[in-house]
Design a protein around this motif. Structure first.
Motif, PDB file in Angstrom:
ATOM      1  N   GLN A  14       0.810  -1.230   0.000  1.00 46.11           N
ATOM      2  CA  GLN A  14       0.000   0.000   0.000  1.00 46.11           C
ATOM      3  C   GLN A  14       0.842   1.277   0.000  1.00 46.11           C
ATOM      4  OE1 GLN A  14      -2.571  -1.108   3.439  1.00 46.11           O
ATOM      5  NE2 GLN A  14      -4.235  -1.180   1.935  1.00 46.11           N
ATOM      6  N   ILE A  15       2.106   1.136  -0.381  1.00 47.12           N
ATOM      7  CA  ILE A  15       3.011   2.290  -0.479  1.00 47.12           C
ATOM      8  C   ILE A  15       3.427   2.474  -1.934  1.00 47.12           C
ATOM      9  CG2 ILE A  15       5.226   3.269   0.244  1.00 47.12           C
ATOM     10  CD1 ILE A  15       5.011   1.401   2.747  1.00 47.12           C
ATOM     11  N   ILE A  52       2.563   8.013  -0.586  1.00 51.28           N
ATOM     12  CA  ILE A  52       3.473   8.140  -1.732  1.00 51.28           C
ATOM     13  C   ILE A  52       4.859   8.525  -1.233  1.00 51.28           C
ATOM     14  CG2 ILE A  52       3.957   9.390  -3.879  1.00 51.28           C
ATOM     15  CD1 ILE A  52       0.889   9.968  -4.012  1.00 51.28           C
ATOM     16  N   VAL A  53       5.881   7.833  -1.753  1.00 53.53           N
ATOM     17  CA  VAL A  53       7.273   8.182  -1.479  1.00 53.53           C
ATOM     18  C   VAL A  53       7.899   8.623  -2.801  1.00 53.53           C
ATOM     19  CG1 VAL A  53       9.541   7.361  -0.737  1.00 53.53           C
ATOM     20  CG2 VAL A  53       7.472   6.543   0.425  1.00 53.53           C
ATOM     21  N   LEU A 201       1.667   5.104   7.994  1.00 53.05           N
ATOM     22  CA  LEU A 201       0.643   5.842   7.252  1.00 53.05           C
ATOM     23  C   LEU A 201      -0.225   4.896   6.426  1.00 53.05           C
ATOM     24  CD1 LEU A 201       2.677   8.974   6.070  1.00 53.05           C
ATOM     25  CD2 LEU A 201       0.908   8.882   7.838  1.00 53.05           C
ATOM     26  N   ALA A 202       0.402   3.875   5.840  1.00 54.79           N
ATOM     27  CA  ALA A 202      -0.355   2.914   5.039  1.00 54.79           C
ATOM     28  C   ALA A 202      -1.394   2.180   5.881  1.00 54.79           C
ATOM     29  CB  ALA A 202       0.596   1.919   4.390  1.00 54.79           C
ATOM     30  N   ALA A 203      -1.136   2.066   7.182  1.00 52.42           N
ATOM     31  CA  ALA A 203      -2.064   1.379   8.084  1.00 52.42           C
ATOM     32  C   ALA A 203      -3.077   2.339   8.716  1.00 52.42           C
ATOM     33  CB  ALA A 203      -1.278   0.668   9.189  1.00 52.42           C
ATOM     34  N   MET A 209      -6.616  10.759   6.758  1.00 49.09           N
ATOM     35  CA  MET A 209      -5.429  11.352   6.140  1.00 49.09           C
ATOM     36  C   MET A 209      -5.823  12.337   5.044  1.00 49.09           C
ATOM     37  SD  MET A 209      -2.575   8.292   6.036  1.00 49.09           S
ATOM     38  CE  MET A 209      -3.587   7.083   5.177  1.00 49.09           C
ATOM     39  N   LYS A 210      -6.841  11.990   4.255  1.00 48.20           N
ATOM     40  CA  LYS A 210      -7.323  12.880   3.194  1.00 48.20           C
ATOM     41  C   LYS A 210      -7.826  14.191   3.783  1.00 48.20           C
ATOM     42  CE  LYS A 210     -10.769  13.052  -0.542  1.00 48.20           C
ATOM     43  NZ  LYS A 210     -11.602  14.149   0.008  1.00 48.20           N
ATOM     44  N   GLU A 211      -8.633  14.088   4.847  1.00 40.34           N
ATOM     45  CA  GLU A 211      -9.190  15.294   5.483  1.00 40.34           C
ATOM     46  C   GLU A 211      -8.083  16.149   6.095  1.00 40.34           C
ATOM     47  OE1 GLU A 211     -12.271  16.217   5.361  1.00 40.34           O
ATOM     48  OE2 GLU A 211     -13.373  14.421   4.794  1.00 40.34           O
ATOM     49  N   LEU A 212      -7.112  15.520   6.752  1.00 43.72           N
ATOM     50  CA  LEU A 212      -6.010  16.255   7.375  1.00 43.72           C
ATOM     51  C   LEU A 212      -5.185  16.965   6.322  1.00 43.72           C
ATOM     52  CD1 LEU A 212      -4.316  17.051   9.823  1.00 43.72           C
ATOM     53  CD2 LEU A 212      -3.148  14.830   9.658  1.00 43.72           C
TER      54      LEU A 212
END
Length: 253
Positions: A14-15, A52-53, A201-203, A209-212
């Motif tokens: 998921q990364i 995303i990295v 973050l993936a977990a 995360m989207k809202e933040l």
């Protein structure tokens, strides 16, 4: 690796990992900028990706900024604006992403590379990662990256960096002024730290995360037309004899 550079996007656990490479100091010609924008948008929409990295290949510079050869090949305003829109599109793609973006920084970071670092949400950097906004030194200015860099480090630090265009500012300065989030002594330590945070973050809750991220990027909705206007300014300036002479001088160094 191909002489014209490469861009890759892989998803694992998921990364999303996006890696760009160019043999000339990881500089970014127009084609690579376009592909980098596409990969960021692709990762942002990927259903199996939650974070995303962004990294660059090799162990030299993270990013040497614009391709001088391509800058000198610009022959009219439309071509100039189109080239600088490449950097604008990358920054806007990072800004619009619904997923947190981690940047992995090593070696020198110049011009547009500073813009990429500033547009990431969390930046891990090696102690070698010095920064420079060299645009004024070649007759231009950090117009396109300005909103992203200024947002991240503040007007005072951005002014110092953009006016003192021939000086390198070390990783400690970048950390103190919030361009970097963490500075580490070895690449191994940095990769371990990136893997740890990206995994956490993936977990995490994707909606939270989207809202933040939307809250943290509040007030940047005007960047679309603003960066386009800045790209036009740069496109006009790059056609001047003054700028072309300075670019030629820099190429010889």
């Amino acid at each position: 690796m191909p002489e014209n550079g490469t861009i890759s996007h892989t998803v694992n656990n998921q990364i999303s990992t996006i890696e760009f490479f160019h043999p000339k100091g990881n500089s970014l010609p127009g084609k690579l900028l376009m592909e980098l924008t596409q990969k960021i948008e692709e990762a942002s929409l990927h259903p199996e990706s939650r974070v995303i990295v962004i990294k660059s290949g090799g162990d030299g510079a993270f990013c040497a900024g614009a391709s001088f050869d391509e800058l000198l090949a610009i022959s009219n305003l439309d071509e100039g604006k189109e080239f600088f829109m490449g950097f604008a599109n990358v920054i806007n793609a990072m800004r619009r992403s619904t997923k947190f973006i981690i940047a992995r920084i090593h070696g020198k970071v110049v011009g547009g590379g500073v813009g990429i670092a500033a547009s990431a949400d969390f930046v891990f950097a090696h102690t070698s990662a010095s920064v420079k906004l060299s645009e004024l030194a070649v007759g231009l200015g950090p117009f396109v990256v300005g909103p992203a860099v200024g947002r991240k480090i503040g007007v005072g630090a951005f002014t110092s960096l953009s006016v003192d265009a021939r000086s390198w500012y070390d990783a400690s300065w970048a950390l103190t002024n919030n361009l970097y989030s963490k500075v580490l002594d070895s690449l191994e330590e940095m990769d371990e730290a990136i893997a740890k945070l990206a995994g956490e973050l993936a977990a995490s809750n994707p909606q939270a995360m989207k809202e933040l991220r939307e809250i943290q990027w509040n007030g940047t909705g005007h960047w679309g037309p603003t960066l386009e206007q800045r790209a036009e300014i740069s496109g006009r300036l790059v056609l001047s004899d003054f700028t072309r002479e300075f670019i030629e001088e820099f190429k010889k160094k």
